[in-house]
Design a protein around this motif. Sequence first.
Motif, PDB file in Angstrom:
ATOM      1  N   ARG A  90      45.369  43.640  29.227  1.00 48.23           N
ATOM      2  CA  ARG A  90      45.654  44.992  29.671  1.00 48.23           C
ATOM      3  C   ARG A  90      46.423  44.931  30.636  1.00 48.23           C
ATOM      4  O   ARG A  90      47.392  45.938  31.194  1.00 48.23           O
ATOM      5  CB  ARG A  90      44.451  45.359  30.490  1.00 48.23           C
ATOM      6  N   ALA A  91      46.174  44.436  32.062  1.00 48.49           N
ATOM      7  CA  ALA A  91      46.632  44.714  33.221  1.00 48.49           C
ATOM      8  C   ALA A  91      48.065  44.361  33.167  1.00 48.49           C
ATOM      9  O   ALA A  91      49.254  44.904  33.119  1.00 48.49           O
ATOM     10  CB  ALA A  91      46.316  43.571  34.257  1.00 48.49           C
ATOM     11  N   MET A 106      39.851  36.952  35.755  1.00 46.88           N
ATOM     12  CA  MET A 106      39.694  37.871  34.594  1.00 46.88           C
ATOM     13  C   MET A 106      39.771  37.091  32.721  1.00 46.88           C
ATOM     14  O   MET A 106      40.144  35.975  32.935  1.00 46.88           O
ATOM     15  CB  MET A 106      41.463  38.483  34.759  1.00 46.88           C
ATOM     16  N   THR A 107      38.860  37.967  31.945  1.00 44.66           N
ATOM     17  CA  THR A 107      39.312  37.722  30.931  1.00 44.66           C
ATOM     18  C   THR A 107      41.053  37.594  30.080  1.00 44.66           C
ATOM     19  O   THR A 107      41.458  38.224  31.005  1.00 44.66           O
ATOM     20  CB  THR A 107      37.899  38.272  29.804  1.00 44.66           C
ATOM     21  N   MET A 159      40.949  42.957  40.991  1.00 44.20           N
ATOM     22  CA  MET A 159      40.013  41.393  40.496  1.00 44.20           C
ATOM     23  C   MET A 159      41.201  40.582  40.660  1.00 44.20           C
ATOM     24  O   MET A 159      42.030  40.343  39.536  1.00 44.20           O
ATOM     25  CB  MET A 159      39.824  41.478  39.461  1.00 44.20           C
ATOM     26  N   ASP A 160      41.097  39.015  40.891  1.00 45.08           N
ATOM     27  CA  ASP A 160      41.580  37.578  40.742  1.00 45.08           C
ATOM     28  C   ASP A 160      41.239  37.288  39.844  1.00 45.08           C
ATOM     29  O   ASP A 160      41.125  37.610  38.512  1.00 45.08           O
ATOM     30  CB  ASP A 160      40.805  36.858  41.238  1.00 45.08           C
ATOM     31  N   ASN A 161      43.066  36.768  39.036  1.00 44.57           N
ATOM     32  CA  ASN A 161      43.644  37.034  37.686  1.00 44.57           C
ATOM     33  C   ASN A 161      43.341  35.454  36.701  1.00 44.57           C
ATOM     34  O   ASN A 161      42.746  35.100  36.028  1.00 44.57           O
ATOM     35  CB  ASN A 161      45.080  35.907  37.867  1.00 44.57           C
ATOM     36  N   GLU A 162      42.140  34.786  38.353  1.00 46.49           N
ATOM     37  CA  GLU A 162      41.424  33.459  37.455  1.00 46.49           C
ATOM     38  C   GLU A 162      40.398  34.008  36.908  1.00 46.49           C
ATOM     39  O   GLU A 162      39.436  33.085  36.226  1.00 46.49           O
ATOM     40  CB  GLU A 162      41.720  32.218  38.283  1.00 46.49           C
ATOM     41  N   GLU A 219      41.965  41.586  29.334  1.00 43.10           N
ATOM     42  CA  GLU A 219      41.736  41.824  30.900  1.00 43.10           C
ATOM     43  C   GLU A 219      43.154  41.901  31.432  1.00 43.10           C
ATOM     44  O   GLU A 219      43.583  42.629  32.061  1.00 43.10           O
ATOM     45  CB  GLU A 219      40.668  41.864  32.702  1.00 43.10           C
ATOM     46  N   ARG A 220      43.715  40.541  31.323  1.00 38.86           N
ATOM     47  CA  ARG A 220      44.866  40.398  31.581  1.00 38.86           C
ATOM     48  C   ARG A 220      46.151  40.713  30.793  1.00 38.86           C
ATOM     49  O   ARG A 220      47.322  41.064  31.027  1.00 38.86           O
ATOM     50  CB  ARG A 220      45.081  38.571  31.517  1.00 38.86           C
TER      51      ARG A 220
END
Length: 71
Positions: free
Chosen positions: A13-14, A6-7, A1-4, A10-11
Motif C-alpha cells: 500500500r505504501a 510493516m506487514t 512506521m518503519d518498513n521492518e 502495508e508495504r
Amino acid sequence: MDNEFMTAFERERARRHKAICTEYVELTAKHTGIKPNRIINSIAEKHSMTIPGVKRILIGNGLYVTKKRKS
C-alpha cells in the motif's frame, strides 16, 4: 512506521501510494492545461482504483485540495 515492522500489505500500500503521488506530480507538471480530475481519472484507471480512492490518497499527502462548501 518503519518498513521492518510493516506487514506485506502495508508495504504494498505504501509503495502504491508513493507511485500514485509521484505520477500525479509528474503529470500535472507536464500537462499544465489539463484539469486535475482528468489526470486523477487516468491514474485511477492505471492502478485499478476509483477516482475517490486516488483523491483520498492525494488529499492525505497534501497534493490535492478540495473546495470547501458553505453549509
